[in-house]
Design a protein around this motif. Structure first.
Motif, short mmCIF file in Angstrom:
data_model
loop_
_atom_site.label_atom_id
_atom_site.label_comp_id
_atom_site.label_asym_id
_atom_site.label_seq_id
_atom_site.Cartn_x
_atom_site.Cartn_y
_atom_site.Cartn_z
N ARG A 1 0.83 -1.21 0.00
CA ARG A 1 0.00 0.00 0.00
C ARG A 1 0.86 1.26 0.00
N ARG B 1 -11.56 1.63 11.74
CA ARG B 1 -11.50 0.38 10.96
C ARG B 1 -12.89 -0.14 10.66
N SER B 2 -13.79 -0.02 11.64
CA SER B 2 -15.15 -0.54 11.43
C SER B 2 -15.85 0.22 10.30
N ALA C 1 -14.17 1.81 7.78
CA ALA C 1 -13.35 1.85 6.56
C ALA C 1 -14.05 1.10 5.44
N GLY C 2 -14.06 1.71 4.25
CA GLY C 2 -14.72 1.05 3.13
C GLY C 2 -16.06 1.70 2.82
N ALA C 3 -16.68 2.33 3.82
CA ALA C 3 -17.94 3.05 3.57
C ALA C 3 -17.66 4.21 2.61
N ASP D 1 -13.77 6.47 1.01
CA ASP D 1 -12.32 6.33 1.07
C ASP D 1 -11.63 7.41 1.90
N ASN E 1 -5.70 2.92 8.39
CA ASN E 1 -6.83 2.06 8.06
C ASN E 1 -7.24 2.15 6.59
N GLY E 2 -6.28 2.57 5.76
CA GLY E 2 -6.49 2.52 4.32
C GLY E 2 -7.36 3.64 3.76
N MET E 3 -7.55 4.69 4.58
CA MET E 3 -8.37 5.81 4.10
C MET E 3 -7.52 7.08 4.05
N ALA F 1 -16.38 8.44 5.26
CA ALA F 1 -16.76 7.23 6.00
C ALA F 1 -17.00 7.54 7.46
N SER G 1 -14.15 -5.12 15.39
CA SER G 1 -12.94 -4.68 14.70
C SER G 1 -11.78 -4.56 15.67
#
Ligand SMILES: *Cc1c(COP(=O)(O)O)cnc(C)c1O
Length: 357
Positions: free
Chosen positions: A6, A92-93, A95-97, A99, A118-120, A143, A234
């Motif tokens: 990443r 984390r919970s 994340a994905g909702a 970016d 957390n990838g955002m 998110a 999470s």
């Protein structure tokens, strides 16, 4: 190929700031009145079972103590290894909702990096602009929205109506709204009760400040039971050590009123030090927390903090973070003899900024 593919992750650096020993450390907002005596007593009298056995999966004893103190159901409480861990789990919970995470800045130093971990992405909205219009934090559909209340490092408290407007605008399908109440014991109303009935609101708290247990690493959050479950999932099991959970629970019960007394003393000294700074012609942001943000006396936060450190007192530099964009220093409020030492170092620095004593 890198085992860490990443890009955003590789760009992240390990959190660090100067913690070399200094005679008086007023840089990190920990409790300068010491540790909660009830917690110390738990540690002193610990037996074999406290160490030889695993703790509760989800720190039930601690959750019960939070429930008693705040008057919220246990099902609405999740815990963690410091509130950093709770914030991390909440991020984390969600994340994905989307970016990115929206953050009103300047604020807590972990709010932005936690997004990247957390990838955002983290998108900063200037605090003043966010205060003018809370919906600015919702632009683009984040998110999660992070708001610190009282805010670190400014000590300001966003109005109750402002938070309500943010929650209304976020709606029932909006982002998770994370209110960090690390300093709420020192000023401002809590949204913990409100969080138990709102599907999107998470209120985080720490044992590291008013309760004097920063070394123990215990934090918690209050949310709707469904949201609590997601954050806890999470986070994972066994995050709070058995002894830490017991000690924190004893401190939360606060039977001899230690927290109440030291918070009162802190609030009195906060006004006194605000007066002393104003008397010296230094602009400050009126604080509702256990610290005060004020204009860096020499105009350069890093150099000013270094000079004060050379005089034996550590404060935290915040370049550009005064409301007018000038450099700031943040000092933790302490018992008055310690504040006098801070003011002496400050006076010596004001008298001869180039010279270090
Ligand atoms: C100090 C602080 C915390 C506490 O973090 P812990 O991990 O519980 O020690 C959380 N949020 C803010 C804004 C803080 O200043």
């Amino acid at each position: 190929m890198s085992p860490f593919p990443r890009q955003d992750y590789r760009a992240l650096t390990r959190y660090h700031f100067d913690r070399t020993p200094v005679a008086l450390d007023l840089s990190d907002n920990t409790n300068q009145w010491g540790a909660h005596p009830a917690a110390l007593e738990v540690l002193r009298t610990a037996g074999d079972d406290a160490l030889a056995r695993y703790p509760d999966l989800y720190a039930d004893e601690l959750r019960a103590a939070v429930s008693r103190r705040l008057g919220v159901p246990e099902a609405c409480v999740t815990t963690g290894c410091g509130s950093d861990d709770v914030l991390d789990s909440a991020y984390r919970s969600a994340a994905g909702a989307a970016d990115f995470v929206a953050v009103a800045t300047p604020t807590f130093s972990m709010a932005l990096p936690l997004a990247r971990m957390n990838g955002m992405e983290a998108r900063a909205t200037p605090w003043r602009a966010a205060l003018d219009d809370p919906t600015r934090l919702l632009a683009g559909g984040p998110a999660l929205v992070y708001v610190c209340r009282p805010n670190n490092p400014t000590g300001e408290v966003a109005d109750t109506a402002w938070v309500e407007a943010l929650l209304d605008a976020a709606g029932d399908d909006g982002p998770l709204v994370l209110l960090d109440e690390a300093y709420v014991d020192f000023g401002g109303d809590t949204f913990a009760g409100r969080a138990t009935a709102h599907p999107r609101l998470v209120v985080s708290r720490t044992m590291s400040k008013a309760f004097g247990l920063a070394g123990l690493r215990v934090g918690y959050a209050v949310a709707h039971p469904d949201t609590t479950l997601e954050v806890e999932k999470s986070r994972g099991p066994y995050k709070v050590a058995r002894l830490a959970a017991r000690a924190a629970a004893a401190a939360l019960d606060d039977q001899a009123g230690w927290v109440t007394r030291t918070v009162e003393a802190c609030v009195v000294n906060r006004s006194r030090v605000e007066g002393a700074l104003a008397q010296r012609g230094l602009d400050l942001v009126p604080s509702r927390a256990n610290f005060v943000l004020f204009r860096a006396p020499g105009g350069e936060a890093i150099a000013d903090a270094r000079a004060l450190r050379a005089r034996g007192v550590a404060v935290r530099p915040f370049p550009g973070d005064m409301p007018d964009g000038s450099d700031a220093l943040r000092v933790t409020v302490a018992p008055w003899p310690l504040m006098e030492r801070f003011l002496e170092a400050l006076d010596a620095h004001l008298a001869s900024p180039g010279v270090t004593g």
